[in-house]
Design a protein around this motif. Structure first.
Motif, short mmCIF file in Angstrom:
data_model
loop_
_atom_site.label_atom_id
_atom_site.label_comp_id
_atom_site.label_asym_id
_atom_site.label_seq_id
_atom_site.Cartn_x
_atom_site.Cartn_y
_atom_site.Cartn_z
N SER A 23 49.94 108.99 -20.75
CA SER A 23 50.78 109.11 -19.56
C SER A 23 50.58 110.46 -18.91
N ILE A 24 50.83 110.51 -17.62
CA ILE A 24 50.77 111.75 -16.86
C ILE A 24 52.06 112.52 -17.08
N THR A 25 51.93 113.76 -17.51
CA THR A 25 53.12 114.59 -17.71
C THR A 25 53.34 115.57 -16.57
N GLY A 26 52.36 115.74 -15.72
CA GLY A 26 52.54 116.65 -14.60
C GLY A 26 51.31 116.69 -13.71
N VAL A 27 51.53 116.85 -12.42
CA VAL A 27 50.46 117.07 -11.44
C VAL A 27 50.81 118.35 -10.69
N TYR A 28 49.84 119.22 -10.59
CA TYR A 28 50.07 120.53 -9.99
C TYR A 28 49.02 120.79 -8.91
N VAL A 29 49.43 121.46 -7.87
CA VAL A 29 48.51 121.81 -6.78
C VAL A 29 48.43 123.33 -6.70
N TYR A 30 47.22 123.84 -6.77
CA TYR A 30 46.96 125.26 -6.59
C TYR A 30 46.44 125.47 -5.17
N TYR A 31 47.04 126.39 -4.45
CA TYR A 31 46.61 126.64 -3.07
C TYR A 31 46.59 128.14 -2.81
N TRP A 32 45.77 128.53 -1.86
CA TRP A 32 45.74 129.93 -1.46
C TRP A 32 45.28 130.03 -0.02
N TYR A 33 45.92 130.97 0.70
CA TYR A 33 45.61 131.22 2.11
C TYR A 33 44.45 132.20 2.21
N ASN A 34 43.43 131.84 2.98
CA ASN A 34 42.28 132.73 3.17
C ASN A 34 41.77 133.24 1.83
N SER A 35 41.88 134.54 1.56
CA SER A 35 41.35 135.09 0.31
C SER A 35 42.44 135.53 -0.65
N SER A 36 43.63 135.00 -0.49
CA SER A 36 44.74 135.43 -1.35
C SER A 36 44.63 134.80 -2.74
N THR A 37 45.50 135.24 -3.64
CA THR A 37 45.56 134.72 -5.01
C THR A 37 46.21 133.34 -5.02
N PRO A 38 45.70 132.39 -5.81
CA PRO A 38 46.29 131.04 -5.84
C PRO A 38 47.75 131.03 -6.26
N THR A 39 48.49 130.13 -5.66
CA THR A 39 49.87 129.85 -6.01
C THR A 39 49.95 128.39 -6.45
N VAL A 40 50.74 128.10 -7.47
CA VAL A 40 50.84 126.74 -7.97
C VAL A 40 52.18 126.14 -7.57
N VAL A 41 52.16 124.86 -7.20
CA VAL A 41 53.37 124.13 -6.88
C VAL A 41 53.29 122.77 -7.57
N SER A 42 54.40 122.31 -8.10
CA SER A 42 54.43 121.01 -8.78
C SER A 42 54.47 119.88 -7.76
N ALA A 43 53.71 118.84 -8.04
CA ALA A 43 53.76 117.64 -7.21
C ALA A 43 54.81 116.69 -7.76
N THR A 44 55.38 115.91 -6.90
CA THR A 44 56.39 114.92 -7.32
C THR A 44 55.82 113.52 -7.13
N LEU A 45 56.30 112.60 -7.94
CA LEU A 45 55.85 111.21 -7.86
C LEU A 45 56.40 110.59 -6.59
N ALA A 53 52.57 116.97 -3.00
CA ALA A 53 53.02 118.37 -3.06
C ALA A 53 52.93 118.95 -1.66
N THR A 54 53.75 119.95 -1.40
CA THR A 54 53.80 120.56 -0.07
C THR A 54 53.24 121.97 -0.12
N ILE A 55 52.26 122.22 0.74
CA ILE A 55 51.73 123.57 0.94
C ILE A 55 52.50 124.19 2.10
N PRO A 56 53.21 125.27 1.87
CA PRO A 56 54.06 125.83 2.93
C PRO A 56 53.24 126.35 4.12
N ALA A 57 53.90 126.50 5.25
CA ALA A 57 53.27 127.09 6.44
C ALA A 57 53.00 128.56 6.20
N PRO A 58 51.80 129.04 6.48
CA PRO A 58 51.53 130.46 6.28
C PRO A 58 52.08 131.34 7.40
N ASN A 59 52.28 130.74 8.60
CA ASN A 59 52.72 131.47 9.78
C ASN A 59 51.67 132.48 10.25
#
Length: 542
Positions: free
Chosen positions: A224-246, A254-260
């Motif tokens: 079974s799947i225990t978790g899905v995670y999305v790693y994202y980064w803006y331009n050359s920044s360090t990755p940030t992880v956010v949990s995805a929901t079923l 999962a939602t990648i926030p607006a960088p503005n």
């Protein structure tokens, strides 16, 4: 580049065939591995005081930072030999053990270790597949990481461990509290790792103030799947992880926030199963924000860019052409879009004049700037095809490449009928210009005008030659030439150097400068003029 694979140990105990098995028992870096360093940061070999277990041997690789407060800031890498993942059928798994010291006096909270995959061993294609920092979930014991390499099955890769010293604290002096050991790439695990793939993201062409929802399919064949995670980064920044929901059965969001701010936002998904195995996707990107086409043309080949533009040409069977318009830009630019899906979706007269959003890769094809390999495109609205810019032949150049323009009062230097994919020359009596007739337009078979014409078209370029590309027969406009007229029912007559206008009209120079407007008599010096009434006439005053 020389390609090779490393087979340090072939066995079939717990994991089947090892493609890489490194315990750092001989040296650090081991034979065939590469290392880089900055400042006073380095990898080195260290002996266990007490071995964590029989798999670990006597030695491990450890990071040395000689000065955490200043000179030690920097990065070091430890890169494996090239690993041929096509040696055995089926996907492989990367396994390794690591340890961070938990004490904040040893390392700063942002000291980070990244694990990258280098497709074909090329550092410029490096893809981060895992990272952890000293301030995260770390303890003083060796911990195992399992990462599925399904996305790279059948290819050759290198694995790179990259330590980044953030210079954000920790005790000065010697700092050596990241450990690495038992790095393996192997085929056939007892437990099948999960499967994960990108389904879509929304919106396709977000602005910088919009968040993006990314959707992944994740399943596990024997668990079974225990978790899905999305790693994202803006331009050359360090990755940030956010949990995805079923979201629905087997679909996670999962939602990648607006960088503005304008960002090429990269992301990838990780699925974990109940046996502790992980599988990653390739790295994808979405552009959040827009540049004008004028700005995009100033970027380098290979850059990713997202623009808005109005479709001005779609009869060339690729490329199509789009250009800035007042809603989006005070400076204008045009560009070719070479993509088969874009071409198929924007055929026909009803597509011209549509405002579109396009994200793709910049390139230059025989000096013509293009967008290729489109990541996403969408229709914004219908704004109408803008009026062509009225230019002279002398004006044609890089500034107007990709733009819709009009050249008045020119003549073709040949006669006959137009043939497709053929260059013709027009002249205004001073300068010459190449007119390219595309075989996919309705122009082939049309009689070549013998008098003066106006031509509407896209400014193209091939090599060092600028071209005017008419889109249809309607873009080649003929008008009547007169030298002296005495018929009173006509809109004007000519007597000597006087033009007698019988109706309201406008008189222009060949360069488009208005010199008379109204009716009555207009005395003109010797030369060539254009009189505009119900049509455009070329007038010669001798």
């Amino acid at each position: 580049m020389k390609r090779f694979s490393l087979m340090l140990l072939v066995s079939f105990p717990l994991y089947g065939a090892y493609l890489l098995d490194e315990g750092f028992e001989v040296s650090v870096p081991p034979s065939g591995w590469d290392t880089t360093r900055t400042a006073t940061v380095a990898w080195y070999q260290n002996a266990y005081a007490t071995s964590p277990g029989p798999d670990f041997g006597s030695y491990y690789a450890r990071v040395l930072v000689s000065d955490t407060s200043s000179a030690g800031a920097g990065q070091i890498t430890l890169t494996s030999p090239l690993i041929n993942l096509s040696t055995y059928a089926g996907p492989e798994t990367l396994s390794f053990y690591f340890r961070f010291s938990q004490s904040s006096s040893n390392m700063g909270p942002n000291d980070t270790v990244f694990v990258d995959v280098l497709p074909n061993g090329d550092p410029s294609l490096a893809t981060p597949i895992w990272f952890i920092n000293a301030g995260g979930d770390t303890i003083n014991v060796m911990r195992r990481v399992l990462i599925g390499l399904d996305a790279y099955d059948g290819t050759s890769i290198k694995i790179r461990f990259r330590f980044k010293n953030a210079n954000d604290g920790g005790s000065p002096g010697t700092n050596k509290y990241f450990w690495l050991d038992v790095v393996r790439v192997y085929n056939s695990t007892p437990n099948n790792p999960p499967s994960i793939s990108l389904l879509s993201f929304d919106p396709l062409n977000p602005d910088s103030n919009q968040s993006v929802n990314v959707y992944f399919s994740a399943t596990d064949s024997d668990g079974s799947i225990t978790g899905v995670y999305v790693y994202y980064w803006y331009n050359s920044s360090t990755p940030t992880v956010v949990s995805a929901t079923l979201d629905t059965a087997g679909v996670y969001v999962a939602t990648i926030p607006a960088p503005n701010f304008y960002s090429k936002t990269k992301f990838y998904g990780v699925a974990k199963d109940n046996a502790g195995d992980s599988t990653i996707t390739p790295v994808y990107y979405v552009v959040q924000g827009f540049k004008t086409i004028y700005e995009a043309r100033m970027l380098s080949d290979g850059d990713t860019v997202q623009v808005k533009g109005v479709l001005t040409a779609n009869t060339f069977n690729r490329p199509e052409y789009i250009q800035d318009y007042p809603t989006f830009s005070s400076n204008f630019g045009g560009i070719a879009v070479f993509d088969i899906n874009f071409h198929n979706d924007y055929l026909g007269d009803t597509s011209l004049g549509k405002a579109v959003a396009v994200a793709g890769i910049l390139t230059t094809y025989f000096n013509l700037r293009e967008l290729i390999n489109l990541r996403a495109y969408s229709t914004i609205s219908f704004v109408g095809v803008p009026s062509p810019l009225v230019l002279t032949i002398a004006d044609i150049g890089e500034t107007y490449e990709g733009m819709l323009v009009r050249i008045d009062n020119v003549q073709f230097t040949t006669s006959g009928t137009f043939t497709g994919n053929t260059n013709y020359q027009v002249t205004d009596g001073i300068d010459n210009l190449v007119v390219r007739i595309d075989a996919d337009t309705d122009i082939p078979g049309m009689a070549i005008p013998t008098g003066s014409v106006s031509i509407i078209g896209i400014v193209g370029q091939y090599g060092t030659t600028y071209q005017l590309l008419p889109r249809s027969r309607a873009d080649i406009i003929t008008f009547t030439q007169v030298s002296e007229r005495h018929i009173s029912k006509e809109p004007f007559n000519i007597k000597g150097n006087t033009v007698i206008l019988n109706t309201n009209a406008k008189i222009y120079t060949p360069q488009g400068r208005l010199i008379f407007e109204g009716s009555g008599k207009a005395e003109l010096p010797k030369g060539v003029y254009m009189v505009k009434t119900d049509r455009i006439y070329k007038v010669i005053i001798r």
